[in-house]
Design an enzyme around this catalytic site. Structure first.
Site, PDB file in Angstrom:
ATOM      1  CB  THR A  80     115.081 100.617  20.621  1.00  0.00           C
ATOM      2  OG1 THR A  80     115.905 101.718  21.028  1.00  0.00           O
ATOM      3  CG2 THR A  80     113.766 100.628  21.358  1.00  0.00           C
ATOM      4  CD  GLU A 135     115.325 104.554  19.003  1.00  0.00           C
ATOM      5  OE1 GLU A 135     115.126 103.912  20.054  1.00  0.00           O
ATOM      6  OE2 GLU A 135     115.623 105.749  18.973  1.00  0.00           O
TER       7      GLU A 135
HETATM    8  P1  ADP Z   1     121.215 102.264  21.925  1.00  0.00           P
HETATM    9  O1  ADP Z   1     120.936 103.684  22.245  1.00  0.00           O
HETATM   10  O2  ADP Z   1     122.676 102.019  21.612  1.00  0.00           O
HETATM   11  O3  ADP Z   1     120.312 101.752  20.857  1.00  0.00           O
HETATM   12  P2  ADP Z   1     119.637 100.737  23.823  1.00  0.00           P
HETATM   13  O4  ADP Z   1     119.553 100.968  25.301  1.00  0.00           O
HETATM   14  O5  ADP Z   1     118.415 101.089  23.017  1.00  0.00           O
HETATM   15  O6  ADP Z   1     120.919 101.484  23.306  1.00  0.00           O
HETATM   16  O7  ADP Z   1     120.005  99.208  23.612  1.00  0.00           O
HETATM   17  C1  ADP Z   1     119.982  98.668  22.303  1.00  0.00           C
HETATM   18  C2  ADP Z   1     120.872  97.468  22.143  1.00  0.00           C
HETATM   19  O8  ADP Z   1     120.502  96.455  23.093  1.00  0.00           O
HETATM   20  C3  ADP Z   1     120.714  96.817  20.791  1.00  0.00           C
HETATM   21  O9  ADP Z   1     121.555  97.416  19.817  1.00  0.00           O
HETATM   22  C4  ADP Z   1     121.098  95.376  21.059  1.00  0.00           C
HETATM   23  O10 ADP Z   1     122.487  95.187  20.896  1.00  0.00           O
HETATM   24  C5  ADP Z   1     120.738  95.189  22.544  1.00  0.00           C
HETATM   25  N1  ADP Z   1     119.493  94.411  22.786  1.00  0.00           N
HETATM   26  C6  ADP Z   1     119.403  93.430  23.730  1.00  0.00           C
HETATM   27  N2  ADP Z   1     118.171  92.917  23.761  1.00  0.00           N
HETATM   28  C7  ADP Z   1     117.449  93.574  22.800  1.00  0.00           C
HETATM   29  C8  ADP Z   1     116.090  93.450  22.346  1.00  0.00           C
HETATM   30  N3  ADP Z   1     115.246  92.563  22.895  1.00  0.00           N
HETATM   31  N4  ADP Z   1     115.680  94.272  21.332  1.00  0.00           N
HETATM   32  C9  ADP Z   1     116.528  95.170  20.794  1.00  0.00           C
HETATM   33  N5  ADP Z   1     117.829  95.329  21.182  1.00  0.00           N
HETATM   34  C10 ADP Z   1     118.293  94.537  22.184  1.00  0.00           C
HETATM   35 MG    MG Z   2     118.168 102.067  21.059  1.00  0.00          MG
END
Ligand code: ADP
Ligand code: MG
Length: 192
Positions: A56, A120
């Site tokens: 997200t 998110e």
């Molecule tokens: P965080 O806690 O940093 O948000 P996540 O595990 O939720 O970590 O991963 C989010 C990140 O993954 C996003 O900021 C983006 O860079 C990457 N990402 C890759 N594919 C997607 C997708 N389909 N939708 C949203 N984010 C994605």
């Molecule tokens: Mg996230």
């Protein structure tokens, strides 16, 4: 109902999961939708996303101001677009820069006992790489369900899978699909 009195949201029950509608909302977006959001993608809490098969993307708090017309924590649907560029350099491939369907969680993430409100966005597209720091735009078009608490990871994953399917079906209606080509999005971003 919630058995844990510290829970901030009702629990997703088996019967709730078994009886969810496949399409939600009216035939066309109604006020306060559409809601337009934009900002640079920032790091979230680094948990819950990728390990649930559902990364997200987080927007900064100040980008969330337009969501203040919506008071209900829960899951929403719409479209989102990530800029192919970061710091003036084209990084992402053409298909990553298109407008894609999204589901957005607005709330406090009770499963992770997280106190701050956050939004998110999971974009329904297979990105080849992360896009932290890239500008992102989203149009929120409707509401899917309230925020719920979970007693198991499996139940949470099942609801997320249903959310994605419901979002895709709900967005397939003409009055929603039209927003994919909205002028708010950057058409140059899609050119190869
Ligand atoms: P965080 O806690 O940093 O948000 P996540 O595990 O939720 O970590 O991963 C989010 C990140 O993954 C996003 O900021 C983006 O860079 C990457 N990402 C890759 N594919 C997607 C997708 N389909 N939708 C949203 N984010 C994605
Ligand atoms: Mg996230």
């Amino acid at each position: 109902m919630a058995s844990d009195e510290s829970a901030a949201a009702p629990i997703s029950t088996e019967s709730f999961r078994a009886n969810r509608p496949e399409i939600v909302g009216p035939e066309s977006p109604q006020k306060p939708f559409p809601i337009h959001l934009s900002g640079a993608v920032q790091h979230g809490f680094g948990r819950g996303g990728k390990d649930l098969g559902c990364p997200t993307a987080n927007l900064p708090d100040e980008s969330m101001t337009p969501m203040s017309s919506v008071t209900e924590a829960g899951v929403y649907y719409g479209y989102a677009q990530v800029s192919r560029e970061k710091n003036g350099q084209v990084i992402l491939p053409e298909e990553d820069g298109r407008v894609h369907p999204m589901v957005m969680s607005l709330g406090t993430n009770p499963f992770y006992k997280n106190k701050n409100m956050s939004a998110e966005i999971h974009i329904m597209h297979d990105f080849k790489a992360d896009f932290y720091g890239h500008p992102m735009k989203a149009i929120v078009l409707g509401y899917i369900r309230p925020q719920l608490d979970y007693t198991s990871r499996e139940a949470l994953i099942e609801d997320i899978e249903t959310d994605k399917r419901v979002a895709l079906r709900s967005l397939a209606r003409p009055a929603y699909a039209a927003y994919r080509a909205d002028r708010f999005f950057d058409l140059n971003n899609m050119a190869s």
